[in-house]
Design a protein around this motif. Structure first.
Motif, PDB file in Angstrom:
ATOM      1  N   ARG A  20     -53.542  -1.318  29.226  1.00 31.90           N
ATOM      2  CA  ARG A  20     -54.904  -1.537  28.717  1.00 31.90           C
ATOM      3  C   ARG A  20     -55.900  -1.676  29.846  1.00 31.90           C
ATOM      4  NH1 ARG A  20     -52.331  -4.862  24.908  1.00 31.90           N
ATOM      5  NH2 ARG A  20     -52.736  -6.714  26.171  1.00 31.90           N
ATOM      6  N   ARG A  21     -55.424  -1.949  31.028  1.00 35.91           N
ATOM      7  CA  ARG A  21     -56.148  -2.310  32.243  1.00 35.91           C
ATOM      8  C   ARG A  21     -57.668  -2.318  32.097  1.00 35.91           C
ATOM      9  NH1 ARG A  21     -54.221   2.514  36.251  1.00 35.91           N
ATOM     10  NH2 ARG A  21     -55.397   4.229  35.390  1.00 35.91           N
ATOM     11  N   GLY A  22     -58.114  -3.510  31.919  1.00 33.23           N
ATOM     12  CA  GLY A  22     -59.546  -3.725  31.907  1.00 33.23           C
ATOM     13  C   GLY A  22     -60.177  -3.646  30.554  1.00 33.23           C
ATOM     14  N   SER A  23     -59.415  -3.269  29.504  1.00 40.04           N
ATOM     15  CA  SER A  23     -60.026  -3.217  28.198  1.00 40.04           C
ATOM     16  C   SER A  23     -60.403  -4.631  27.784  1.00 40.04           C
ATOM     17  CB  SER A  23     -59.069  -2.590  27.212  1.00 40.04           C
ATOM     18  OG  SER A  23     -58.710  -3.402  26.224  1.00 40.04           O
ATOM     19  N   ASP A  76     -60.138  -3.674  38.408  1.00 41.83           N
ATOM     20  CA  ASP A  76     -60.562  -4.346  37.186  1.00 41.83           C
ATOM     21  C   ASP A  76     -61.152  -5.728  37.481  1.00 41.83           C
ATOM     22  OD1 ASP A  76     -59.773  -2.199  35.683  1.00 41.83           O
ATOM     23  OD2 ASP A  76     -57.805  -3.017  35.187  1.00 41.83           O
ATOM     24  N   ILE A  77     -60.536  -6.447  38.425  1.00 45.61           N
ATOM     25  CA  ILE A  77     -61.069  -7.762  38.807  1.00 45.61           C
ATOM     26  C   ILE A  77     -62.447  -7.605  39.438  1.00 45.61           C
ATOM     27  CG2 ILE A  77     -60.772  -9.722  40.365  1.00 45.61           C
ATOM     28  CD1 ILE A  77     -57.737  -9.336  40.035  1.00 45.61           C
ATOM     29  N   LEU A  78     -62.553  -6.654  40.359  1.00 47.79           N
ATOM     30  CA  LEU A  78     -63.830  -6.438  41.045  1.00 47.79           C
ATOM     31  C   LEU A  78     -64.920  -6.043  40.056  1.00 47.79           C
ATOM     32  CD1 LEU A  78     -65.238  -6.328  43.815  1.00 47.79           C
ATOM     33  CD2 LEU A  78     -64.641  -3.895  43.907  1.00 47.79           C
ATOM     34  N   LEU A  79     -64.596  -5.150  39.123  1.00 47.65           N
ATOM     35  CA  LEU A  79     -65.582  -4.698  38.145  1.00 47.65           C
ATOM     36  C   LEU A  79     -66.014  -5.837  37.231  1.00 47.65           C
ATOM     37  CD1 LEU A  79     -67.192  -2.362  36.942  1.00 47.65           C
ATOM     38  CD2 LEU A  79     -65.228  -1.852  35.478  1.00 47.65           C
ATOM     39  N   LEU A  80     -65.070  -6.641  36.790  1.00 50.52           N
ATOM     40  CA  LEU A  80     -65.393  -7.794  35.948  1.00 50.52           C
ATOM     41  C   LEU A  80     -66.424  -8.686  36.621  1.00 50.52           C
ATOM     42  CD1 LEU A  80     -64.817  -9.814  33.579  1.00 50.52           C
ATOM     43  CD2 LEU A  80     -63.017 -10.753  35.042  1.00 50.52           C
ATOM     44  N   VAL A 119     -53.879 -14.623  40.409  1.00 54.73           N
ATOM     45  CA  VAL A 119     -55.269 -14.241  40.674  1.00 54.73           C
ATOM     46  C   VAL A 119     -55.620 -14.486  42.141  1.00 54.73           C
ATOM     47  CG1 VAL A 119     -57.683 -14.720  40.129  1.00 54.73           C
ATOM     48  CG2 VAL A 119     -55.983 -14.624  38.289  1.00 54.73           C
ATOM     49  N   ALA A 120     -55.157 -15.594  42.703  1.00 51.53           N
ATOM     50  CA  ALA A 120     -55.436 -15.898  44.109  1.00 51.53           C
ATOM     51  C   ALA A 120     -54.856 -14.841  45.027  1.00 51.53           C
ATOM     52  CB  ALA A 120     -54.897 -17.278  44.461  1.00 51.53           C
ATOM     53  N   VAL A 121     -53.661 -14.335  44.678  1.00 53.45           N
ATOM     54  CA  VAL A 121     -53.029 -13.275  45.477  1.00 53.45           C
ATOM     55  C   VAL A 121     -53.906 -12.028  45.477  1.00 53.45           C
ATOM     56  CG1 VAL A 121     -51.027 -11.751  45.679  1.00 53.45           C
ATOM     57  CG2 VAL A 121     -50.715 -14.150  45.031  1.00 53.45           C
ATOM     58  N   PHE A 122     -54.411 -11.655  44.309  1.00 51.14           N
ATOM     59  CA  PHE A 122     -55.241 -10.460  44.216  1.00 51.14           C
ATOM     60  C   PHE A 122     -56.594 -10.653  44.877  1.00 51.14           C
ATOM     61  CE2 PHE A 122     -52.006  -8.984  41.424  1.00 51.14           C
ATOM     62  CZ  PHE A 122     -52.139  -7.608  41.386  1.00 51.14           C
ATOM     63  N   MET A 123     -57.117 -11.861  44.862  1.00 47.54           N
ATOM     64  CA  MET A 123     -58.376 -12.118  45.556  1.00 47.54           C
ATOM     65  C   MET A 123     -58.204 -11.930  47.058  1.00 47.54           C
ATOM     66  SD  MET A 123     -60.841 -12.570  43.557  1.00 47.54           S
ATOM     67  CE  MET A 123     -61.227 -12.999  41.858  1.00 47.54           C
ATOM     68  N   LEU A 174     -58.133  -8.233  47.680  1.00 48.02           N
ATOM     69  CA  LEU A 174     -59.469  -7.650  47.555  1.00 48.02           C
ATOM     70  C   LEU A 174     -60.309  -7.935  48.795  1.00 48.02           C
ATOM     71  CD1 LEU A 174     -60.704  -8.181  43.873  1.00 48.02           C
ATOM     72  CD2 LEU A 174     -60.733  -6.046  45.173  1.00 48.02           C
ATOM     73  N   ARG A 175     -60.260  -9.168  49.249  1.00 46.56           N
ATOM     74  CA  ARG A 175     -61.042  -9.524  50.439  1.00 46.56           C
ATOM     75  C   ARG A 175     -60.583  -8.745  51.666  1.00 46.56           C
ATOM     76  NH1 ARG A 175     -61.130 -15.942  49.034  1.00 46.56           N
ATOM     77  NH2 ARG A 175     -63.206 -16.031  48.075  1.00 46.56           N
ATOM     78  N   GLN A 176     -59.286  -8.533  51.782  1.00 47.67           N
ATOM     79  CA  GLN A 176     -58.781  -7.768  52.926  1.00 47.67           C
ATOM     80  C   GLN A 176     -59.309  -6.338  52.921  1.00 47.67           C
ATOM     81  OE1 GLN A 176     -54.551  -8.203  52.465  1.00 47.67           O
ATOM     82  NE2 GLN A 176     -54.511 -10.267  53.314  1.00 47.67           N
ATOM     83  N   LYS A 177     -59.653  -5.852  51.738  1.00 45.53           N
ATOM     84  CA  LYS A 177     -60.095  -4.467  51.629  1.00 45.53           C
ATOM     85  C   LYS A 177     -61.616  -4.303  51.667  1.00 45.53           C
ATOM     86  CE  LYS A 177     -56.026  -2.804  49.113  1.00 45.53           C
ATOM     87  NZ  LYS A 177     -55.519  -2.108  47.900  1.00 45.53           N
ATOM     88  N   ILE A 178     -62.358  -5.259  51.114  1.00 47.13           N
ATOM     89  CA  ILE A 178     -63.802  -5.041  51.008  1.00 47.13           C
ATOM     90  C   ILE A 178     -64.627  -5.895  51.957  1.00 47.13           C
ATOM     91  CG2 ILE A 178     -63.523  -4.422  48.569  1.00 47.13           C
ATOM     92  CD1 ILE A 178     -64.937  -7.052  47.867  1.00 47.13           C
ATOM     93  N   GLU A 179     -64.018  -6.922  52.553  1.00 48.00           N
ATOM     94  CA  GLU A 179     -64.771  -7.787  53.455  1.00 48.00           C
ATOM     95  C   GLU A 179     -64.553  -7.352  54.909  1.00 48.00           C
ATOM     96  OE1 GLU A 179     -66.796  -9.940  52.373  1.00 48.00           O
ATOM     97  OE2 GLU A 179     -66.108 -10.733  50.447  1.00 48.00           O
ATOM     98  N   LYS A 180     -65.600  -7.379  55.715  1.00 49.44           N
ATOM     99  CA  LYS A 180     -65.461  -7.080  57.144  1.00 49.44           C
ATOM    100  C   LYS A 180     -64.615  -8.140  57.825  1.00 49.44           C
ATOM    101  CE  LYS A 180     -69.804  -4.521  57.560  1.00 49.44           C
ATOM    102  NZ  LYS A 180     -71.155  -4.452  58.187  1.00 49.44           N
TER     103      LYS A 180
END
Length: 235
Positions: free
Chosen positions: A118-121, A169-173, A203-207, A210-216
């Motif tokens: 369903r990812r993100g539905s 999905d987390i980032l979009l939310l 959720v903390a793991v995914f955060m 995400l930070r490793q990928k989008i934060e400088k």
């Protein structure tokens, strides 16, 4: 109906998982080891992959890494007898969307598979007040961060960043609701689904990912901020 690749060296597991997936209406393609899984994945298109961690030849971690290199968006679920936090954390770091320990209840795996598919539905939580620049089906811009919703693409300072399905999905939310603080459980319910049995600690793991990928500098984030004792918000 989804097409699912199931890789496990135990035939009984392949048969059992296949049986319950077919009952849900999904098409199933089995693989007896990691090498066969990689060969099949290269030849066919799948909507989701279920991987045993310990298999002859290439193990599940190696297969997941190869799949992520080829397709960062396809959901991947690990099956494993390894149930330590270290093993689970490694699985998520390699790009898994979920991690199910053996033995498991078939109904639990079915819930998790359907949740990933369903990812993100239902994962959009709108409110009045702060809004990001852009539209729901167009693009969202937050500083140097740009999210193209229709193509599920993310750019930082014009450079495309590959995210997994759950990461996106987390980032979009959050991006659709800037400056809104989301508790871990809210994110879990929105992205994984209310029928997800796992801990909100995922959720903390995914955060972190995400930070490793989008934060400088992930240690000093400027996009995803932590509200200690409450949750996370994007600015």
């Amino acid at each position: 109906m989804a097409k699912i690749l199931i890789a496990d060296d135990e035939q009984s597991i392949r048969n059992a998982v296949g049986f319950y997936m077919r009952k849900e209406g999904h098409e199933v393609v089995p693989a007896a080891d990691g090498d066969e899984a990689l060969r099949i994945f290269e030849e066919e298109r799948f909507d989701l992959v279920i991987l045993d961690v310990m298999m002859p030849g290439h193990g599940g971690y190696e297969v997941c890494s190869a799949i992520r290199d080829a397709n960062p968006h396809i959901p991947v679920i690990f099956l494993s007898v390894k149930d330590s936090a270290i093993d689970k954390n490694l699985g998520f770091k390699l790009g898994a969307d979920d991690y199910v320990t053996k033995p498991f209840e078939p109904s639990e795996l079915v819930f998790r598979v359907n949740s990933c598919l369903r990812r993100g539905s239902g994962a959009v939580l709108h409110k009045s007040g702060d809004q990001a620049t852009g539209s729901d089906d167009g693009s969202i811009e937050l500083g140097d961060l740009c999210i193209e919703v229709a193509t599920r693409s993310v750019f930082v300072s014009g450079v495309r960043i590959d995210l997994t399905a759950k990461e996106f999905d987390i980032l979009l939310l959050m991006a659709r609701n800037p400056n809104t603080v989301f508790a871990r459980q809210q994110i879990l319910d929105a992205v994984w689904g209310v029928d997800y049995y796992g801990s909100a600690g995922i959720v903390a793991v995914f955060m972190r990912k995400l930070r490793q990928k989008i934060e400088k500098d992930p240690s000093r984030p400027v996009h995803i901020l932590t509200e200690w004792g409450v949750g996370y918000r994007i600015v």
